[in-house]
Design a protein around this motif. Structure first.
Motif, PDB file in Angstrom:
ATOM      1  N   GLY A   1      -3.510   1.128   5.992  1.00 26.19           N
ATOM      2  CA  GLY A   1      -3.265   2.461   6.530  1.00 26.19           C
ATOM      3  C   GLY A   1      -2.140   3.183   5.808  1.00 26.19           C
ATOM      4  N   ASP A   2      -2.202   4.505   5.867  1.00 28.46           N
ATOM      5  CA  ASP A   2      -1.245   5.351   5.154  1.00 28.46           C
ATOM      6  C   ASP A   2       0.178   5.211   5.673  1.00 28.46           C
ATOM      7  OD1 ASP A   2      -3.341   6.262   3.691  1.00 28.46           O
ATOM      8  OD2 ASP A   2      -3.522   8.184   4.736  1.00 28.46           O
ATOM      9  N   GLU A   3       0.315   5.248   6.980  1.00 28.13           N
ATOM     10  CA  GLU A   3       1.661   5.236   7.553  1.00 28.13           C
ATOM     11  C   GLU A   3       2.393   3.942   7.245  1.00 28.13           C
ATOM     12  OE1 GLU A   3       2.107   6.418  11.597  1.00 28.13           O
ATOM     13  OE2 GLU A   3       0.664   8.052  11.378  1.00 28.13           O
ATOM     14  N   THR A   4       1.698   2.829   7.326  1.00 33.29           N
ATOM     15  CA  THR A   4       2.336   1.543   7.037  1.00 33.29           C
ATOM     16  C   THR A   4       2.776   1.478   5.580  1.00 33.29           C
ATOM     17  OG1 THR A   4       0.875   0.527   8.670  1.00 33.29           O
ATOM     18  CG2 THR A   4       2.045  -0.945   7.188  1.00 33.29           C
ATOM     19  N   ILE A   5       1.941   1.957   4.697  1.00 28.27           N
ATOM     20  CA  ILE A   5       2.280   1.948   3.270  1.00 28.27           C
ATOM     21  C   ILE A   5       3.485   2.842   3.009  1.00 28.27           C
ATOM     22  CG2 ILE A   5       1.476   2.634   0.982  1.00 28.27           C
ATOM     23  CD1 ILE A   5      -1.289   1.625   1.776  1.00 28.27           C
ATOM     24  N   GLU A   6       3.541   3.983   3.670  1.00 21.36           N
ATOM     25  CA  GLU A   6       4.649   4.924   3.452  1.00 21.36           C
ATOM     26  C   GLU A   6       5.975   4.399   3.998  1.00 21.36           C
ATOM     27  OE1 GLU A   6       3.440   8.618   5.144  1.00 21.36           O
ATOM     28  OE2 GLU A   6       1.862   8.941   3.664  1.00 21.36           O
ATOM     29  N   THR A   7       5.933   3.598   5.051  1.00 22.90           N
ATOM     30  CA  THR A   7       7.184   3.195   5.705  1.00 22.90           C
ATOM     31  C   THR A   7       7.647   1.784   5.363  1.00 22.90           C
ATOM     32  OG1 THR A   7       5.947   2.489   7.660  1.00 22.90           O
ATOM     33  CG2 THR A   7       6.819   4.747   7.643  1.00 22.90           C
ATOM     34  N   ASP A   8       6.753   0.878   5.030  1.00 22.46           N
ATOM     35  CA  ASP A   8       7.108  -0.528   4.827  1.00 22.46           C
ATOM     36  C   ASP A   8       7.167  -0.852   3.335  1.00 22.46           C
ATOM     37  OD1 ASP A   8       7.574  -3.210   5.037  1.00 22.46           O
ATOM     38  OD2 ASP A   8       5.796  -3.650   6.249  1.00 22.46           O
ATOM     39  N   ALA A   9       8.363  -1.189   2.865  1.00 24.92           N
ATOM     40  CA  ALA A   9       8.560  -1.484   1.444  1.00 24.92           C
ATOM     41  C   ALA A   9       7.852  -2.774   1.024  1.00 24.92           C
ATOM     42  CB  ALA A   9      10.042  -1.578   1.125  1.00 24.92           C
TER      43      ALA A   9
ATOM     44  N   TYR B   1     -11.613  -3.560  -4.411  1.00 31.02           N
ATOM     45  CA  TYR B   1     -10.805  -4.497  -3.644  1.00 31.02           C
ATOM     46  C   TYR B   1      -9.465  -3.862  -3.261  1.00 31.02           C
ATOM     47  CZ  TYR B   1      -7.537  -8.348  -2.914  1.00 31.02           C
ATOM     48  OH  TYR B   1      -6.564  -9.166  -2.418  1.00 31.02           O
ATOM     49  N   PHE B   2      -8.810  -3.237  -4.239  1.00 26.57           N
ATOM     50  CA  PHE B   2      -7.538  -2.570  -3.946  1.00 26.57           C
ATOM     51  C   PHE B   2      -7.736  -1.426  -2.949  1.00 26.57           C
ATOM     52  CE2 PHE B   2      -6.028  -4.436  -8.042  1.00 26.57           C
ATOM     53  CZ  PHE B   2      -4.963  -5.139  -7.515  1.00 26.57           C
ATOM     54  N   PHE B   3      -8.820  -0.676  -3.111  1.00 25.65           N
ATOM     55  CA  PHE B   3      -9.110   0.431  -2.194  1.00 25.65           C
ATOM     56  C   PHE B   3      -9.268  -0.074  -0.767  1.00 25.65           C
ATOM     57  CE2 PHE B   3     -12.465   2.921  -0.035  1.00 25.65           C
ATOM     58  CZ  PHE B   3     -11.780   4.105   0.121  1.00 25.65           C
ATOM     59  N   VAL B   4     -10.022  -1.145  -0.601  1.00 25.42           N
ATOM     60  CA  VAL B   4     -10.242  -1.706   0.738  1.00 25.42           C
ATOM     61  C   VAL B   4      -8.917  -2.175   1.337  1.00 25.42           C
ATOM     62  CG1 VAL B   4     -11.328  -3.618   1.995  1.00 25.42           C
ATOM     63  CG2 VAL B   4     -12.652  -2.283   0.361  1.00 25.42           C
ATOM     64  N   ARG B   5      -8.082  -2.837   0.540  1.00 26.48           N
ATOM     65  CA  ARG B   5      -6.777  -3.301   1.045  1.00 26.48           C
ATOM     66  C   ARG B   5      -5.918  -2.125   1.490  1.00 26.48           C
ATOM     67  NH1 ARG B   5      -3.559  -7.261  -2.579  1.00 26.48           N
ATOM     68  NH2 ARG B   5      -2.222  -7.142  -0.745  1.00 26.48           N
ATOM     69  N   ILE B   6      -5.918  -1.057   0.722  1.00 26.78           N
ATOM     70  CA  ILE B   6      -5.113   0.112   1.068  1.00 26.78           C
ATOM     71  C   ILE B   6      -5.635   0.769   2.342  1.00 26.78           C
ATOM     72  CG2 ILE B   6      -4.511   2.458   0.313  1.00 26.78           C
ATOM     73  CD1 ILE B   6      -4.308   1.297  -2.551  1.00 26.78           C
ATOM     74  N   VAL B   7      -6.946   0.880   2.470  1.00 27.80           N
ATOM     75  CA  VAL B   7      -7.525   1.500   3.663  1.00 27.80           C
ATOM     76  C   VAL B   7      -7.271   0.644   4.900  1.00 27.80           C
ATOM     77  CG1 VAL B   7      -9.709   2.146   4.762  1.00 27.80           C
ATOM     78  CG2 VAL B   7      -9.253   2.837   2.420  1.00 27.80           C
TER      79      VAL B   7
ATOM     80  N   VAL C   1       5.002  -3.943   2.197  1.00 24.37           N
ATOM     81  CA  VAL C   1       3.588  -3.628   2.047  1.00 24.37           C
ATOM     82  C   VAL C   1       3.368  -2.860   0.740  1.00 24.37           C
ATOM     83  CG1 VAL C   1       1.655  -2.338   3.030  1.00 24.37           C
ATOM     84  CG2 VAL C   1       3.156  -3.655   4.517  1.00 24.37           C
ATOM     85  N   GLN C   2       4.273  -1.954   0.434  1.00 21.17           N
ATOM     86  CA  GLN C   2       4.164  -1.227  -0.838  1.00 21.17           C
ATOM     87  C   GLN C   2       4.199  -2.195  -2.009  1.00 21.17           C
ATOM     88  OE1 GLN C   2       7.333   1.619  -0.952  1.00 21.17           O
ATOM     89  NE2 GLN C   2       6.425   2.925   0.612  1.00 21.17           N
ATOM     90  N   ALA C   3       5.114  -3.160  -1.955  1.00 19.95           N
ATOM     91  CA  ALA C   3       5.253  -4.119  -3.053  1.00 19.95           C
ATOM     92  C   ALA C   3       4.039  -5.034  -3.152  1.00 19.95           C
ATOM     93  CB  ALA C   3       6.521  -4.939  -2.869  1.00 19.95           C
ATOM     94  N   SER C   4       3.408  -5.352  -2.014  1.00 23.94           N
ATOM     95  CA  SER C   4       2.295  -6.296  -2.048  1.00 23.94           C
ATOM     96  C   SER C   4       0.949  -5.627  -2.307  1.00 23.94           C
ATOM     97  CB  SER C   4       2.224  -7.076  -0.740  1.00 23.94           C
ATOM     98  OG  SER C   4       1.860  -6.227   0.328  1.00 23.94           O
ATOM     99  N   ILE C   5       0.820  -4.338  -2.028  1.00 20.50           N
ATOM    100  CA  ILE C   5      -0.476  -3.676  -2.189  1.00 20.50           C
ATOM    101  C   ILE C   5      -0.440  -2.619  -3.297  1.00 20.50           C
ATOM    102  CG2 ILE C   5      -2.186  -2.199  -1.075  1.00 20.50           C
ATOM    103  CD1 ILE C   5      -1.615  -3.626   1.504  1.00 20.50           C
ATOM    104  N   VAL C   6       0.513  -1.722  -3.222  1.00 20.62           N
ATOM    105  CA  VAL C   6       0.524  -0.592  -4.152  1.00 20.62           C
ATOM    106  C   VAL C   6       0.966  -1.011  -5.548  1.00 20.62           C
ATOM    107  CG1 VAL C   6       1.471   1.698  -4.572  1.00 20.62           C
ATOM    108  CG2 VAL C   6       0.867   1.031  -2.257  1.00 20.62           C
ATOM    109  N   SER C   7       1.976  -1.837  -5.653  1.00 19.15           N
ATOM    110  CA  SER C   7       2.481  -2.251  -6.968  1.00 19.15           C
ATOM    111  C   SER C   7       1.428  -2.974  -7.806  1.00 19.15           C
ATOM    112  CB  SER C   7       3.724  -3.110  -6.817  1.00 19.15           C
ATOM    113  OG  SER C   7       4.783  -2.340  -6.291  1.00 19.15           O
TER     114      SER C   7
END
Length: 153
Positions: free
Chosen positions: A31-39, A22-28, A41-47
């Motif tokens: 997209g990489d660029e959005t995750i790298e630039t938007d804090a 589920y986490f993998f699908v959300r990250i894919v 999105v990082q807090a809602s998906i990566v954390s």
């Protein structure tokens, strides 16, 4: 291992895999660029993914330690050999500590390296290096003895 316990473990492993997928699908999907630039999105998906990974790691470590201790308690001969091994490692650590230097760490030109001052930290770093070297020599010795034994057969 009985079948019921095996089925429970399989279900737990499958659940962990589904959550990770589920986490993998959300990250894919993001997209990489959005995750790298938007804090946000990082807090809602990566954390949450990192929190999940930490929980799985801690649970795995606790389970491994608990079952290892239970196995040692159930088998006294294994416990005896384990304690002998721990004592042998402690003796080697004491030897490594006693021959270690607590002098400052110098570079090629004789200047003290950053955070390389003399003292306890330098002593323990030197102890770790000596400990590893002693274990390497002991392991190499056992390898050579085993090799010679296999040639003699």
């Amino acid at each position: 291992m009985n079948k019921k316990f095996s089925k429970i473990l399989t279900l737990i492993a499958g659940l962990i895999g589904l959550i990770a997928f589920y986490f993998f699908v959300r990250i894919v999907m993001v997209g990489d660029e959005t995750i790298e630039t938007d804090a946000e999105v990082q807090a809602s998906i990566v954390s949450p993914f990192i929190s999940f990974a930490n929980i799985v790691l801690i649970a795995t470590a606790v389970i491994a330690v608990v079952f290892s201790m239970l196995n040692l308690v159930k088998h006294p001969q294994v416990l005896k050999r384990t304690l002998i091994g721990i004592v042998a490692l402690a003796v080697i650590l004491i030897i490594a500590y006693s021959v270690s230097s607590d002098a400052a760490v110098l570079d090629v030109s004789g200047r003290v390296l950053e955070d390389g001052e003399a003292g306890a930290v330098s002593k323990w770093v030197s102890t770790g290096i000596n400990f590893s070297a002693i274990l390497g020599v002991v392991g190499l010795g056992f390898f050579v003895v085993d090799f010679v034994r296999s040639l003699a057969k």
